[in-house]
Design a protein around this motif. Structure first.
Motif, PDB file in Angstrom:
ATOM      1  N   ASP A  80     -13.686  12.865 -22.025  1.00  0.00           N
ATOM      2  CA  ASP A  80     -13.473  13.138 -20.695  1.00  0.00           C
ATOM      3  C   ASP A  80     -13.164  14.421 -20.320  1.00  0.00           C
ATOM      4  OD1 ASP A  80     -14.544  10.040 -19.989  1.00  0.00           O
ATOM      5  OD2 ASP A  80     -12.734   9.572 -21.206  1.00  0.00           O
ATOM      6  N   VAL A  81     -12.129  14.756 -21.042  1.00  0.00           N
ATOM      7  CA  VAL A  81     -11.450  16.009 -20.800  1.00  0.00           C
ATOM      8  C   VAL A  81     -11.470  17.018 -22.144  1.00  0.00           C
ATOM      9  CG1 VAL A  81      -9.254  17.284 -19.756  1.00  0.00           C
ATOM     10  CG2 VAL A  81     -10.021  14.886 -19.095  1.00  0.00           C
ATOM     11  N   LEU A  82     -11.904  18.286 -21.838  1.00  0.00           N
ATOM     12  CA  LEU A  82     -11.526  19.190 -22.963  1.00  0.00           C
ATOM     13  C   LEU A  82     -10.573  20.283 -22.539  1.00  0.00           C
ATOM     14  CD1 LEU A  82     -12.291  20.816 -25.537  1.00  0.00           C
ATOM     15  CD2 LEU A  82     -14.383  21.656 -24.406  1.00  0.00           C
ATOM     16  N   VAL A  83      -9.743  20.599 -23.076  1.00  0.00           N
ATOM     17  CA  VAL A  83      -8.813  21.609 -22.856  1.00  0.00           C
ATOM     18  C   VAL A  83      -8.790  22.654 -23.933  1.00  0.00           C
ATOM     19  CG1 VAL A  83      -6.267  22.258 -22.631  1.00  0.00           C
ATOM     20  CG2 VAL A  83      -7.073  20.078 -21.681  1.00  0.00           C
ATOM     21  N   ASN A  84      -9.469  23.700 -23.655  1.00  0.00           N
ATOM     22  CA  ASN A  84      -9.636  24.974 -24.398  1.00  0.00           C
ATOM     23  C   ASN A  84      -8.613  25.715 -24.530  1.00  0.00           C
ATOM     24  OD1 ASN A  84     -12.348  24.649 -25.872  1.00  0.00           O
ATOM     25  ND2 ASN A  84     -13.371  24.784 -23.797  1.00  0.00           N
ATOM     26  N   ASN A  85      -7.466  25.255 -25.370  1.00  0.00           N
ATOM     27  CA  ASN A  85      -6.200  26.018 -25.502  1.00  0.00           C
ATOM     28  C   ASN A  85      -5.899  26.974 -26.455  1.00  0.00           C
ATOM     29  OD1 ASN A  85      -3.142  26.087 -24.585  1.00  0.00           O
ATOM     30  ND2 ASN A  85      -3.018  25.286 -26.720  1.00  0.00           N
ATOM     31  N   ALA A  86      -6.469  26.687 -27.633  1.00  0.00           N
ATOM     32  CA  ALA A  86      -6.417  27.641 -28.809  1.00  0.00           C
ATOM     33  C   ALA A  86      -6.636  28.904 -28.456  1.00  0.00           C
ATOM     34  CB  ALA A  86      -7.200  26.892 -29.941  1.00  0.00           C
ATOM     35  N   GLY A  87      -5.629  29.837 -28.869  1.00  0.00           N
ATOM     36  CA  GLY A  87      -5.858  31.260 -28.583  1.00  0.00           C
ATOM     37  C   GLY A  87      -4.372  31.909 -29.040  1.00  0.00           C
ATOM     38  N   ASN A  88      -4.695  33.269 -29.282  1.00  0.00           N
ATOM     39  CA  ASN A  88      -3.604  33.969 -29.809  1.00  0.00           C
ATOM     40  C   ASN A  88      -3.744  35.640 -29.410  1.00  0.00           C
ATOM     41  OD1 ASN A  88      -1.766  32.486 -31.186  1.00  0.00           O
ATOM     42  ND2 ASN A  88      -2.916  32.154 -32.960  1.00  0.00           N
ATOM     43  N   PRO A 123     -22.639  18.566 -24.737  1.00  0.00           N
ATOM     44  CA  PRO A 123     -23.869  17.872 -24.787  1.00  0.00           C
ATOM     45  C   PRO A 123     -23.475  16.376 -24.219  1.00  0.00           C
ATOM     46  CG  PRO A 123     -24.009  19.253 -26.692  1.00  0.00           C
ATOM     47  CD  PRO A 123     -22.568  19.421 -26.183  1.00  0.00           C
ATOM     48  N   SER A 124     -22.385  15.983 -24.783  1.00  0.00           N
ATOM     49  CA  SER A 124     -22.284  14.265 -24.490  1.00  0.00           C
ATOM     50  C   SER A 124     -21.729  14.355 -23.064  1.00  0.00           C
ATOM     51  CB  SER A 124     -20.876  13.883 -25.423  1.00  0.00           C
ATOM     52  OG  SER A 124     -20.594  12.655 -24.977  1.00  0.00           O
ATOM     53  N   MET A 125     -20.892  15.356 -22.716  1.00  0.00           N
ATOM     54  CA  MET A 125     -20.554  15.349 -21.051  1.00  0.00           C
ATOM     55  C   MET A 125     -21.711  15.501 -20.232  1.00  0.00           C
ATOM     56  SD  MET A 125     -17.406  17.789 -20.715  1.00  0.00           S
ATOM     57  CE  MET A 125     -15.861  17.311 -21.424  1.00  0.00           C
ATOM     58  N   VAL A 126     -22.833  16.352 -20.653  1.00  0.00           N
ATOM     59  CA  VAL A 126     -24.309  16.359 -20.088  1.00  0.00           C
ATOM     60  C   VAL A 126     -24.933  15.207 -19.881  1.00  0.00           C
ATOM     61  CG1 VAL A 126     -26.582  17.489 -20.128  1.00  0.00           C
ATOM     62  CG2 VAL A 126     -24.438  18.984 -20.274  1.00  0.00           C
ATOM     63  N   GLU A 127     -24.979  14.497 -20.903  1.00  0.00           N
ATOM     64  CA  GLU A 127     -25.786  13.200 -21.388  1.00  0.00           C
ATOM     65  C   GLU A 127     -25.215  12.235 -20.379  1.00  0.00           C
ATOM     66  OE1 GLU A 127     -26.848   9.869 -24.710  1.00  0.00           O
ATOM     67  OE2 GLU A 127     -25.863  11.808 -25.201  1.00  0.00           O
ATOM     68  N   ARG A 128     -23.757  12.083 -20.294  1.00  0.00           N
ATOM     69  CA  ARG A 128     -23.151  11.284 -19.215  1.00  0.00           C
ATOM     70  C   ARG A 128     -23.062  11.562 -17.652  1.00  0.00           C
ATOM     71  NH1 ARG A 128     -19.223  11.853 -23.031  1.00  0.00           N
ATOM     72  NH2 ARG A 128     -17.751  12.317 -21.193  1.00  0.00           N
ATOM     73  N   LYS A 129     -23.398  12.977 -17.666  1.00  0.00           N
ATOM     74  CA  LYS A 129     -23.087  13.569 -16.197  1.00  0.00           C
ATOM     75  C   LYS A 129     -21.684  13.368 -15.797  1.00  0.00           C
ATOM     76  CE  LYS A 129     -27.824  13.600 -14.495  1.00  0.00           C
ATOM     77  NZ  LYS A 129     -28.359  13.243 -15.865  1.00  0.00           N
ATOM     78  N   GLY A 131     -17.350  14.534 -16.600  1.00  0.00           N
ATOM     79  CA  GLY A 131     -16.635  15.268 -17.795  1.00  0.00           C
ATOM     80  C   GLY A 131     -15.789  16.685 -17.153  1.00  0.00           C
ATOM     81  N   HIS A 132     -14.820  17.088 -17.706  1.00  0.00           N
ATOM     82  CA  HIS A 132     -13.970  18.082 -17.157  1.00  0.00           C
ATOM     83  C   HIS A 132     -13.511  19.046 -18.284  1.00  0.00           C
ATOM     84  CE1 HIS A 132     -10.639  19.088 -13.950  1.00  0.00           C
ATOM     85  NE2 HIS A 132     -11.237  20.145 -14.235  1.00  0.00           N
ATOM     86  N   ILE A 133     -13.717  20.277 -18.121  1.00  0.00           N
ATOM     87  CA  ILE A 133     -13.325  21.385 -19.077  1.00  0.00           C
ATOM     88  C   ILE A 133     -12.328  22.120 -18.505  1.00  0.00           C
ATOM     89  CG2 ILE A 133     -14.170  23.377 -20.360  1.00  0.00           C
ATOM     90  CD1 ILE A 133     -17.014  21.991 -20.172  1.00  0.00           C
ATOM     91  N   ILE A 134     -11.115  22.239 -19.144  1.00  0.00           N
ATOM     92  CA  ILE A 134     -10.138  23.105 -18.728  1.00  0.00           C
ATOM     93  C   ILE A 134      -9.934  24.421 -19.884  1.00  0.00           C
ATOM     94  CG2 ILE A 134      -7.585  23.261 -18.471  1.00  0.00           C
ATOM     95  CD1 ILE A 134      -8.732  21.061 -16.511  1.00  0.00           C
ATOM     96  N   ASN A 135     -10.244  25.629 -19.236  1.00  0.00           N
ATOM     97  CA  ASN A 135     -10.263  26.705 -20.024  1.00  0.00           C
ATOM     98  C   ASN A 135      -8.714  27.582 -20.036  1.00  0.00           C
ATOM     99  OD1 ASN A 135     -12.741  26.478 -21.421  1.00  0.00           O
ATOM    100  ND2 ASN A 135     -13.633  27.025 -19.479  1.00  0.00           N
ATOM    101  N   ILE A 136      -7.966  27.537 -20.822  1.00  0.00           N
ATOM    102  CA  ILE A 136      -6.676  28.487 -20.809  1.00  0.00           C
ATOM    103  C   ILE A 136      -7.090  30.039 -20.957  1.00  0.00           C
ATOM    104  CG2 ILE A 136      -4.304  28.501 -21.242  1.00  0.00           C
ATOM    105  CD1 ILE A 136      -5.157  25.964 -20.294  1.00  0.00           C
ATOM    106  N   LEU A 169     -23.057  23.870 -15.323  1.00  0.00           N
ATOM    107  CA  LEU A 169     -22.759  22.664 -15.479  1.00  0.00           C
ATOM    108  C   LEU A 169     -22.469  21.785 -14.117  1.00  0.00           C
ATOM    109  CD1 LEU A 169     -20.318  22.636 -18.647  1.00  0.00           C
ATOM    110  CD2 LEU A 169     -22.682  22.290 -18.308  1.00  0.00           C
ATOM    111  N   VAL A 170     -22.541  22.589 -12.882  1.00  0.00           N
ATOM    112  CA  VAL A 170     -22.315  21.856 -11.680  1.00  0.00           C
ATOM    113  C   VAL A 170     -23.372  20.720 -11.449  1.00  0.00           C
ATOM    114  CG1 VAL A 170     -23.793  23.608 -10.338  1.00  0.00           C
ATOM    115  CG2 VAL A 170     -21.806  22.182  -9.456  1.00  0.00           C
ATOM    116  N   GLN A 171     -24.596  20.940 -12.051  1.00  0.00           N
ATOM    117  CA  GLN A 171     -25.701  20.085 -11.842  1.00  0.00           C
ATOM    118  C   GLN A 171     -25.442  18.750 -12.535  1.00  0.00           C
ATOM    119  OE1 GLN A 171     -29.576  21.139 -13.737  1.00  0.00           O
ATOM    120  NE2 GLN A 171     -28.257  22.690 -14.922  1.00  0.00           N
ATOM    121  N   TYR A 172     -24.676  18.700 -13.493  1.00  0.00           N
ATOM    122  CA  TYR A 172     -24.131  17.537 -14.094  1.00  0.00           C
ATOM    123  C   TYR A 172     -22.839  16.773 -13.541  1.00  0.00           C
ATOM    124  CZ  TYR A 172     -27.785  19.679 -17.144  1.00  0.00           C
ATOM    125  OH  TYR A 172     -28.796  20.075 -17.691  1.00  0.00           O
ATOM    126  N   GLY A 173     -22.281  17.286 -12.718  1.00  0.00           N
ATOM    127  CA  GLY A 173     -21.227  16.945 -11.989  1.00  0.00           C
ATOM    128  C   GLY A 173     -19.934  16.978 -12.987  1.00  0.00           C
TER     129      GLY A 173
END
Length: 250
Positions: A80-88, A123-129, A131-136, A169-173
């Motif tokens: 349901d939620v992806l937190v893209n936190n890995a980074g250096n 893809p799974s989020m798109v299929e379900r319409k 999800g939430h992606i958090i980009n750090i 991705l706005v079209q998929y909610g």
């Protein structure tokens, strides 16, 4: 129904603090990181509160990213939620003296790694319409500073990817959020300066910097908004900081 969140870079800093806060709010967790021992320790700690699944991989390894996420057990596939936190950050030098190895590491982790994980999960989020992606991101993705060159470029790329994801991705909610911190005291500077503890400490000298917990609270705030609300883009500073280069040290 309980949510499932996948967090990259979950074994330290902002990722770990976010995992701990999500667990307090009963969000089940897929914890991703490179250090198996730390993953196991964190999983043992948080499994007292929520269900936890761990994935040990380096986000730079495209094949491994896709293999592990595609092979998640059925009960864990609905992220349901992806937190893209890995980074250096690696190094701090003018462009004419910078190390190409450092440049490549930052692009591979901060940009390509984020893209690989997102591409595996979306893809799974798109299929379900749903999800939430958090980009750090970072203030370095909004304002370039001297000697920041490739690191700033990588975070500008994250900022552009965040906007591009939101448009596509706005079209998929699907919600897409950027969290852009200023000075946060984590392992960040120690990694940047390759273990030089004194140089790392000097980054935060004379100020009270943000903590990983401060950033985690903003991440959770964004995730916990009602369905019709998306926190699109946040810049987060300690009170003593006004821009990427203006800091009031006492």
């Amino acid at each position: 129904m309980k949510k499932i969140a996948l967090i990259t870079g979950a074994t330290s800093g902002i990722g770990k603090a976010t995992a701990e806060l999500f667990a307090q709010h009963q969000i089940d967790l897929i914890l991703c990181g490179r250090r198996q021992e730390r993953l196991a320790e964190l999983a043992m700690q948080l499994s007292q509160s929520v269900k936890v699944y761990t994935l040990c991989f380096d986000v730079r390894d495209k094949e491994e990213v896709f293999r592990q996420i595609e092979n998640l057990p059925t009960d864990w596939k609905q992220i349901d939620v992806l937190v893209n936190n890995a980074g250096n950050a690696h190094g701090l030098a003018p462009v004419d003296k910078a190390d190409l190895v450092d440049w490549e590491a930052m692009i591979d982790i901060n940009v390509k790694g984020l893209m690989y994980v997102s591409k595996a999960v979306i893809p799974s989020m798109v299929e379900r319409k749903s999800g939430h992606i958090i980009n750090i991101g970072s203030i370095a993705g909004k304002e370039v500073y001297p000697n920041g060159n490739a690191y700033c470029a990588s975070k500008y790329a994250v900022d552009a990817l965040n906007s591009g994801m939101r448009l596509d991705l706005v079209q998929y909610g699907i919600k897409v959020t950027a969290i852009n911190p200023g000075l946060v005291e984590t392992e960040f500077s120690l990694v940047r300066f390759k273990g030089d503890e004194q140089r790392a400490k000097n980054v935060y000298k004379g100020i009270t910097p943000l903590t990983a917990q401060d950033v985690a609270e903003v991440i959770y705030f964004a995730v916990s908004r009602p369905a019709h609300v998306n926190i699109a883009d946040v810049i987060l500073f300690p009170t003593a900081q006004a821009s990427s280069t203006v800091v009031n040290r006492v």
